[in-house]
Design a protein around this motif. Structure first.
Motif, PDB file in Angstrom:
ATOM      1  N   PRO A 443      29.254  84.288  18.578  1.00 23.47           N
ATOM      2  CA  PRO A 443      28.963  82.858  18.398  1.00 23.47           C
ATOM      3  C   PRO A 443      28.251  82.288  19.621  1.00 23.47           C
ATOM      4  O   PRO A 443      28.421  82.766  20.741  1.00 23.47           O
ATOM      5  CB  PRO A 443      30.359  82.242  18.237  1.00 23.47           C
ATOM      6  N   GLU A 444      27.483  81.257  19.387  1.00 24.31           N
ATOM      7  CA  GLU A 444      26.777  80.588  20.476  1.00 24.31           C
ATOM      8  C   GLU A 444      27.746  79.705  21.256  1.00 24.31           C
ATOM      9  O   GLU A 444      28.580  79.006  20.676  1.00 24.31           O
ATOM     10  CB  GLU A 444      25.643  79.727  19.918  1.00 24.31           C
ATOM     11  N   ASP A 445      27.668  79.791  22.569  1.00 23.40           N
ATOM     12  CA  ASP A 445      28.502  78.961  23.433  1.00 23.40           C
ATOM     13  C   ASP A 445      27.820  77.604  23.605  1.00 23.40           C
ATOM     14  O   ASP A 445      26.892  77.449  24.389  1.00 23.40           O
ATOM     15  CB  ASP A 445      28.692  79.645  24.789  1.00 23.40           C
ATOM     16  N   SER A 446      28.295  76.613  22.859  1.00 22.92           N
ATOM     17  CA  SER A 446      27.622  75.311  22.845  1.00 22.92           C
ATOM     18  C   SER A 446      27.893  74.482  24.092  1.00 22.92           C
ATOM     19  O   SER A 446      27.211  73.483  24.335  1.00 22.92           O
ATOM     20  CB  SER A 446      28.063  74.510  21.607  1.00 22.92           C
ATOM     21  N   ILE A 447      28.919  74.856  24.902  1.00 31.71           N
ATOM     22  CA  ILE A 447      29.204  74.074  26.117  1.00 31.71           C
ATOM     23  C   ILE A 447      28.604  74.722  27.363  1.00 31.71           C
ATOM     24  O   ILE A 447      28.767  74.204  28.465  1.00 31.71           O
ATOM     25  CB  ILE A 447      30.718  73.876  26.316  1.00 31.71           C
ATOM     26  N   ASP A 448      27.934  75.862  27.210  1.00 28.85           N
ATOM     27  CA  ASP A 448      27.289  76.508  28.346  1.00 28.85           C
ATOM     28  C   ASP A 448      26.035  75.719  28.722  1.00 28.85           C
ATOM     29  O   ASP A 448      25.104  75.627  27.917  1.00 28.85           O
ATOM     30  CB  ASP A 448      26.927  77.949  27.987  1.00 28.85           C
ATOM     31  N   PRO A 449      25.999  75.130  29.909  1.00 31.67           N
ATOM     32  CA  PRO A 449      24.820  74.315  30.281  1.00 31.67           C
ATOM     33  C   PRO A 449      23.546  75.156  30.276  1.00 31.67           C
ATOM     34  O   PRO A 449      23.520  76.277  30.796  1.00 31.67           O
ATOM     35  CB  PRO A 449      25.151  73.836  31.700  1.00 31.67           C
ATOM     36  N   LYS A 450      22.523  74.620  29.670  1.00 31.87           N
ATOM     37  CA  LYS A 450      21.221  75.298  29.646  1.00 31.87           C
ATOM     38  C   LYS A 450      20.482  74.956  30.938  1.00 31.87           C
ATOM     39  O   LYS A 450      19.831  73.916  31.045  1.00 31.87           O
ATOM     40  CB  LYS A 450      20.429  74.856  28.413  1.00 31.87           C
ATOM     41  N   ALA A 451      20.614  75.848  31.928  1.00 34.92           N
ATOM     42  CA  ALA A 451      20.091  75.576  33.266  1.00 34.92           C
ATOM     43  C   ALA A 451      18.591  75.320  33.249  1.00 34.92           C
ATOM     44  O   ALA A 451      18.103  74.380  33.892  1.00 34.92           O
ATOM     45  CB  ALA A 451      20.429  76.740  34.196  1.00 34.92           C
ATOM     46  N   ASP A 452      17.838  76.144  32.535  1.00 30.91           N
ATOM     47  CA  ASP A 452      16.384  75.985  32.521  1.00 30.91           C
ATOM     48  C   ASP A 452      15.979  74.646  31.921  1.00 30.91           C
ATOM     49  O   ASP A 452      15.070  73.965  32.423  1.00 30.91           O
ATOM     50  CB  ASP A 452      15.740  77.133  31.736  1.00 30.91           C
ATOM     51  N   ALA A 453      16.658  74.265  30.830  1.00 28.86           N
ATOM     52  CA  ALA A 453      16.331  72.990  30.184  1.00 28.86           C
ATOM     53  C   ALA A 453      16.670  71.808  31.093  1.00 28.86           C
ATOM     54  O   ALA A 453      15.921  70.822  31.168  1.00 28.86           O
ATOM     55  CB  ALA A 453      17.077  72.877  28.858  1.00 28.86           C
ATOM     56  N   ILE A 454      17.807  71.907  31.802  1.00 31.65           N
ATOM     57  CA  ILE A 454      18.203  70.822  32.710  1.00 31.65           C
ATOM     58  C   ILE A 454      17.204  70.696  33.861  1.00 31.65           C
ATOM     59  O   ILE A 454      16.774  69.598  34.222  1.00 31.65           O
ATOM     60  CB  ILE A 454      19.622  71.075  33.252  1.00 31.65           C
ATOM     61  N   ASP A 455      16.827  71.846  34.430  1.00 31.68           N
ATOM     62  CA  ASP A 455      15.864  71.822  35.531  1.00 31.68           C
ATOM     63  C   ASP A 455      14.517  71.258  35.084  1.00 31.68           C
ATOM     64  O   ASP A 455      13.850  70.530  35.827  1.00 31.68           O
ATOM     65  CB  ASP A 455      15.679  73.238  36.081  1.00 31.68           C
ATOM     66  N   LYS A 456      14.124  71.594  33.859  1.00 26.64           N
ATOM     67  CA  LYS A 456      12.851  71.109  33.347  1.00 26.64           C
ATOM     68  C   LYS A 456      12.881  69.595  33.167  1.00 26.64           C
ATOM     69  O   LYS A 456      11.899  68.891  33.463  1.00 26.64           O
ATOM     70  CB  LYS A 456      12.521  71.802  32.036  1.00 26.64           C
ATOM     71  N   ARG A 457      14.000  69.050  32.679  1.00 24.61           N
ATOM     72  CA  ARG A 457      14.123  67.605  32.480  1.00 24.61           C
ATOM     73  C   ARG A 457      14.167  66.865  33.813  1.00 24.61           C
ATOM     74  O   ARG A 457      13.615  65.772  33.949  1.00 24.61           O
ATOM     75  CB  ARG A 457      15.375  67.285  31.667  1.00 24.61           C
ATOM     76  N   LEU A 458      14.840  67.471  34.801  1.00 20.99           N
ATOM     77  CA  LEU A 458      14.936  66.815  36.102  1.00 20.99           C
ATOM     78  C   LEU A 458      13.600  66.777  36.833  1.00 20.99           C
ATOM     79  O   LEU A 458      13.246  65.776  37.450  1.00 20.99           O
ATOM     80  CB  LEU A 458      15.981  67.526  36.970  1.00 20.99           C
ATOM     81  N   GLY A 459      12.858  67.874  36.762  1.00 16.73           N
ATOM     82  CA  GLY A 459      11.613  67.949  37.522  1.00 16.73           C
ATOM     83  C   GLY A 459      11.890  67.866  39.008  1.00 16.73           C
ATOM     84  O   GLY A 459      12.749  68.578  39.541  1.00 16.73           O
TER      85      GLY A 459
END
Length: 559
Positions: A443-459
């Motif tokens: 199963p997909e771990d839905s609470i695992d933070p998506k580091a790449d996506a977070i870094d991309k949003r932060l810039g």
């Protein structure tokens, strides 16, 4: 057909996990097979009898889905909905146990069945009334036509009692997720914890108490006899500390400390101390909704809804109270006892307005009161802290940088989008064993933070915040925490990467621990020391103490 079968499969899997006592059956319409229990109705096939689902039931439906062919199972036959409803009603009637709710979910693409046969049309409408008279709720889940639209108002709205007075009707959909959402929502909304009466200054009406939230846990393991594979049971006995004899209930007394003294009492005397009151809600008064202190909530709230079947006129009184509270923006303070024998609690009845999605007509929030439990005076704790040094204050630049991070990482939070990863993994493995699968669907771990996506949003916002507090991007600070907005390395599994230094930690003596492993005495070392040794030899450090000991022993045996 494939959409409906997929929904049935997932619904059964969900019920096996969430409500393992529910009965599920499956009847197919428009089939070339004519197996419908004790009847000979044409094109009606009973795939599953009404029973508790298990691995056998799921495998049967999965097998049918995988071998589905339009030439064998199609809608080319003139299907009698009345016959299918008769079969399902007959299935319910053969159940000997008491059922709290009886529901029939109809998956169909026919928005106007029997439009050219008035006899079958009237028979279908009459059978729906018969089902309603037998407390069987019918819900039509329309599968969209080729033009992408399913109109419930053509036939089903006038035939189903719960839809006749609806101004807006749910839109049909072929998306499996929406179908599953509707099924699970329909199943759980009709289940009440209890039905109690509300005393509104002398006027009484009845309400049902519902629970919206309940912590999901793994089921308790069942112990079996290793020879017979039958379930074994435990028994508790009370014995005398002096003689070891088993004591009978009338030979046992209880005590309550009163200072240094122990006050002895019988079970009857102890029970007489309990607060005895009738289950119900007594309204004490009203306060502004703005005066609610959210830090004083004791536990998850309940929800109450009028119970017209217990006391006639409850719906009118309840609606009047709800409308008045919503209009004046107040909540009711009350005493509540949810069931006989329960302790009385203080609670706030917070009004909730009905919320309906305009596009689909699906109810998002029901009208009613949230029962929010609040503490007594004895439950309150003084948590005021005294600070003997000046409080540090953030500069305007730091506040501005922090706000930028917060604004970048805002998202629409919904608890239904996050699944318990431990439960998901546990049930995935159990399901794989039960259904005899060759591999486990991780199963997909839905609470695992998506580091790449977070870094991309932060810039660059994250790096600017880190610099504003005096750190360099990429540094961990004193606590070793990862800096916001910096790239994080992917987590590694298996062996620990080689250390840059060969210096041995102070608590680790490799020669001594090798000797201890040979003598099976590694248990005297702490977990921290065992992990240090594992890191030294690049061994896995996951697991409990016994896992670490076994890993070290295995390493020393071969090295």
């Amino acid at each position: 057909m494939e959409i409906a079968l997929t929904c049935v499969i997932n619904f059964m899997k969900s019920k096996i996990i969430c409500s393992d006592r529910d009965l599920i059956g499956c009847v197919l319409l428009g089939t070339s097979q004519n197996e419908s229990s004790e009847t000979d109705f044409k094109h009606v096939h009973t795939l599953l009898q009404l029973e508790i689902p298990g691995a056998k039931s799921v495998i049967a439906v999965e097998k049918l889905k995988s071998s589905y062919s339009g030439s064998k199972l199609g809608s080319g036959f003139d299907v009698s909905f009345a016959d299918a409803f008769w079969v399902t009603q007959n299935m319910f009637s053969r159940v000997t146990s008491t059922l709290s709710t009886k529901q029939l979910f109809l998956f169909t693409t026919k928005e106007d069945p029997h439009s050219k046969n008035q006899h079958l049309r009237k028979a279908t409408q009459q059978k729906i009334l018969d089902l309603a008279n037998n407390s069987i709720d019918v819900e039509v889940l329309g599968l969209a036509q080729p033009d992408g639209f399913f109109d419930l108002s053509v036939f089903w709205q006038s035939s189903l009692p719960q839809l006749r007075d609806k101004l807006t009707l749910p839109d049909p959909t072929v998306r499996i997720k929406e179908l599953l959402f509707r099924v699970t929502t329909k199943e759980y909304t009709s289940r009440a914890l209890s039905s109690i009466k509300v005393d509104l200054f002398g006027k009484k009406f009845a309400v049902k108490v519902f629970s919206f939230v309940n912590i999901a846990r793994k089921p308790t393991g069942v112990k079996l006899d290793k020879d017979s594979n039958k379930e074994v049971f435990s028994r508790t006995e009370t014995v005398s500390g002096e003689t070891g004899e088993v004591l009978m209930p009338d030979e046992i007394r209880f005590c309550q400390k009163f200072g240094v003294d122990k006050i002895s009492m019988t079970k009857t005397e102890r029970d007489s101390m309990k607060y005895m009151a009738t289950a119900g809600i007594t309204i004490m008064g009203f306060r502004s909704i703005k005066s609610i202190d959210f830090q004083n909530f004791l536990k998850s709230s309940h929800f109450i809804y009028p119970d017209e079947s217990s006391v006639q006129g409850s719906l009118v009184l309840f609606q009047s109270l709800l409308s008045s509270c919503l209009k004046q923006d107040v909540f009711a303070v009350c005493q509540i006892i949810t069931k006989s024998g329960a302790y009385p609690r203080l609670a706030a009845l917070c009004p909730q307005k009905e919320d309906i999605q305009e596009e689909s007509g699906i109810q998002i929030k029901p009208p009613g009161f949230h029962v929010i439990y609040i503490p007594y005076a004895e439950d309150m704790r003084d948590l005021s802290f005294k600070i003997n040094q000046p409080r540090p204050t953030a500069s305007e630049e730091q506040v501005k940088a922090a706000k930028a991070v917060v604004n970048k990482l805002k998202f629409n939070f919904d608890p239904e989008n996050f699944r318990n990863p431990q439960l998901a993994r546990f049930y995935a493995y159990v399901e794989a064993l039960a259904l005899e699968k060759d591999a486990v669907d991780e199963p997909e771990d839905s609470i695992d933070p998506k580091a790449d996506a977070i870094d991309k949003r932060l810039g660059t916002v994250g790096e600017e915040f880190v610099r504003s507090i005096g750190l360099q991007p990429g540094s961990g600070g004193d606590g070793g925490a990862k800096a916001a907005g910096t790239k994080r390395k992917a987590e590694t599994t298996g062996r620990v990467p080689p250390q840059s230094s060969k210096k041995v930690a102070s608590g680790v003596n490799p020669a001594e621990m090798r000797q201890a492993a040979a003598e099976n005495k590694l248990g005297k070392y702490t977990v921290a020391v065992l992990k240090e040794l594992c890191e030294l030899y690049q061994l896995p450090t996951e697991g409990k103490k016994q896992n670490l000991i076994e890993t070290i022993q295995e390493f020393f045996r071969h090295n």
